[in-house]
Design a protein around this motif. Sequence first.
Motif, short mmCIF file in Angstrom:
data_model
loop_
_atom_site.label_atom_id
_atom_site.label_comp_id
_atom_site.label_asym_id
_atom_site.label_seq_id
_atom_site.Cartn_x
_atom_site.Cartn_y
_atom_site.Cartn_z
N SER A 1 0.82 -1.22 0.00
CA SER A 1 0.00 0.00 0.00
C SER A 1 0.85 1.26 0.00
O SER A 1 0.35 2.34 -0.31
CB SER A 1 -0.94 0.01 1.21
OG SER A 1 -0.22 -0.11 2.42
N THR A 2 2.15 1.12 0.35
CA THR A 2 3.07 2.25 0.34
C THR A 2 4.41 1.82 -0.24
O THR A 2 5.01 0.87 0.26
CB THR A 2 3.30 2.79 1.77
OG1 THR A 2 2.03 3.12 2.34
CG2 THR A 2 4.18 4.03 1.74
N VAL B 1 1.64 -1.18 -9.31
CA VAL B 1 1.18 -0.82 -10.65
C VAL B 1 2.38 -0.65 -11.58
O VAL B 1 2.38 -1.14 -12.72
CB VAL B 1 0.33 0.47 -10.60
CG1 VAL B 1 -0.16 0.85 -12.00
CG2 VAL B 1 -0.83 0.31 -9.64
N GLU B 2 3.40 0.05 -11.10
CA GLU B 2 4.61 0.24 -11.91
C GLU B 2 5.25 -1.10 -12.27
O GLU B 2 5.71 -1.31 -13.40
CB GLU B 2 5.59 1.11 -11.15
CG GLU B 2 5.11 2.54 -10.95
CD GLU B 2 5.93 3.29 -9.91
OE1 GLU B 2 6.80 2.65 -9.27
OE2 GLU B 2 5.68 4.49 -9.72
N PRO C 1 -3.72 -4.23 6.42
CA PRO C 1 -3.73 -2.86 5.91
C PRO C 1 -2.43 -2.45 5.23
O PRO C 1 -2.41 -1.44 4.51
CB PRO C 1 -3.98 -2.02 7.17
CG PRO C 1 -3.57 -2.89 8.31
CD PRO C 1 -3.85 -4.30 7.88
N ALA C 2 -1.36 -3.21 5.43
CA ALA C 2 -0.11 -2.89 4.74
C ALA C 2 -0.16 -3.26 3.26
O ALA C 2 0.72 -2.87 2.49
CB ALA C 2 1.06 -3.61 5.40
N LEU C 3 -1.20 -4.01 2.87
CA LEU C 3 -1.37 -4.41 1.47
C LEU C 3 -2.63 -3.76 0.91
O LEU C 3 -3.62 -3.57 1.60
CB LEU C 3 -1.50 -5.93 1.36
CG LEU C 3 -0.33 -6.76 1.89
CD1 LEU C 3 -0.60 -8.24 1.69
CD2 LEU C 3 0.98 -6.36 1.21
N THR D 1 -9.29 -4.16 -6.09
CA THR D 1 -9.16 -2.78 -6.56
C THR D 1 -7.89 -2.63 -7.39
O THR D 1 -7.89 -1.99 -8.46
CB THR D 1 -9.11 -1.82 -5.36
OG1 THR D 1 -10.28 -2.03 -4.56
CG2 THR D 1 -9.05 -0.39 -5.81
N LEU D 2 -6.81 -3.25 -6.93
CA LEU D 2 -5.54 -3.18 -7.66
C LEU D 2 -5.64 -3.86 -9.02
O LEU D 2 -5.14 -3.32 -10.03
CB LEU D 2 -4.43 -3.83 -6.83
CG LEU D 2 -3.04 -3.88 -7.45
CD1 LEU D 2 -2.53 -2.47 -7.75
CD2 LEU D 2 -2.06 -4.62 -6.52
#
Length: 298
Positions: free
Chosen positions: A18-19, A25-26, A48-50, A55-56
């Motif tokens: 997630s961060t 995406v890249e 939550p870290a993922l 959605t992705l």
Amino acid sequence: MTDYGHDLIFGSFVTPVSTPVQRPVELSVVSERAGLDVVSFQDHPYMPALQDTWTLLSYVAARTERIRFTGNVLNLPLRPPAVLARAAAGLDQLSGGRFEMGIGAGGFWDAIGAMGGQRLDPGDSVLALEEGIQIMRGLWDTSQPGGFSFDGEFYQVPNAKRGPAPAHAIPVRVGSYKPRMLRLTGRVGDGWLPTLKYLPEGITSLAWMNEHIDEGALAVGRKPTDVTRYLNIDGRFSQAAGGLFDGPPQQWAEQIADVALAYGISGFLLMSDDPADLELFGREVAPLTRELVAAERD
């Protein structure tokens, strides 16, 4: 040797961090640029870290043009199968037929329960997965008249409207390791999607695991070749030759070819978030492996 004769597929297994939010995406764009066939993401909605994997997947579909994409594997206990079927069909249509279904029975039951999912014991989770696959296929099948109904032990669908039909026949690949799940894969799966580092006895486990898949397929009148076999792999690219998947691209290609011909694995997904690794895998390892396997088969 067990070579099921399937075409070889190469892909990436990218961590959906997630961060920074654009990182997976890249890496999907890098995977496409490197010539890989598929990009995949693990699915842990309770972390939550993922990022949320669904959605992705949708965002990656919009950012790419050719590469296929899949969950590796989607968490069925937190994704109701009827809703998942509709979402999958829509994403497949929007992407021009590039979505593939990777599905699992679930794990980490405390975390699933904390998100509102139903806690199941191992045996029940296998049955629930089989029901879920039946529901998805039933809703995708718009060739049948009327609505679709299903009255299972874990899922009930009372006369739902069928459709929309996906843009292509979405393959359903199952993440499975134990005999009962492997036989289910043979009975109802289009493919198998395990991870090398979780195989109970390493690479040689593939022999007896394939036997359970084949047994399940034959028990319902299918052929073992009806089930494609993929494998998530990791390793290290280096100048010096080392062990399995540890060395230069030539060595990787030779070892992957050996696994394909000896164990019938036709899909190899590299677990790496390093763009350089993905480039090497797509541009050097994949074409060389295809040459080696084609020569041996000839």
